[in-house]
Design a protein around this motif. Structure first.
Motif, PDB file in Angstrom:
ATOM      1  N   LYS A  57       1.278  -0.899  -0.180  1.00 24.04           N
ATOM      2  CA  LYS A  57       0.193  -0.051   0.093  1.00 24.04           C
ATOM      3  C   LYS A  57       0.973   1.383   0.334  1.00 24.04           C
ATOM      4  CE  LYS A  57      -3.436   2.222   3.227  1.00 24.04           C
ATOM      5  NZ  LYS A  57      -4.173   2.609   3.873  1.00 24.04           N
ATOM      6  N   SER A  66      -3.601   5.470  -5.759  1.00 26.13           N
ATOM      7  CA  SER A  66      -4.666   5.187  -4.356  1.00 26.13           C
ATOM      8  C   SER A  66      -5.083   3.668  -4.499  1.00 26.13           C
ATOM      9  CB  SER A  66      -5.102   6.117  -3.889  1.00 26.13           C
ATOM     10  OG  SER A  66      -6.989   6.749  -4.289  1.00 26.13           O
ATOM     11  N   LEU A  67      -5.669   3.244  -3.685  1.00 19.91           N
ATOM     12  CA  LEU A  67      -5.844   2.036  -3.136  1.00 19.91           C
ATOM     13  C   LEU A  67      -7.531   2.492  -3.058  1.00 19.91           C
ATOM     14  CD1 LEU A  67      -3.870  -0.662  -1.289  1.00 19.91           C
ATOM     15  CD2 LEU A  67      -4.878  -1.256  -3.662  1.00 19.91           C
ATOM     16  N   GLU A  70      -9.782   2.652   0.475  1.00 15.47           N
ATOM     17  CA  GLU A  70      -8.918   2.678   1.274  1.00 15.47           C
ATOM     18  C   GLU A  70      -8.970   4.261   2.080  1.00 15.47           C
ATOM     19  OE1 GLU A  70      -6.765   0.703   3.303  1.00 15.47           O
ATOM     20  OE2 GLU A  70      -7.756  -0.884   2.227  1.00 15.47           O
TER      21      GLU A  70
END
Length: 70
Positions: A57, A66-67, A70
């Protein structure tokens, strides 16, 4: 090795997916199978005895992505 699929936000072109693939491939314990900016997905094989999800991450975020979720 465990197969995982991650939803990545912020990729806009094939250059983005290529850059992210290079960054993730440099992590010990991560084998990149496929990263697609079209679908926003990264398919990886991960050896979690060598790398933690937090490291993955962090590498994604350091690359400017970005995830999702998240």
């Amino acid at each position: 090795m465990e197969k995982i699929e991650l939803n990545i936000e912020g990729m806009h072109c094939s250059g983005c997916s290529t850059r992210l693939q290079k960054i993730l491939s440099n992590l010990d314990g991560v084998q990149v199978i496929d990263i697609s900016f079209e679908t926003g997905k990264a398919n990886l094989e991960v050896d979690f005895s060598k790398v933690k999800m937090e490291n993955i991450k962090e590498a994604i975020e350091d690359a400017g992505f970005s995830l999702k979720g998240e």
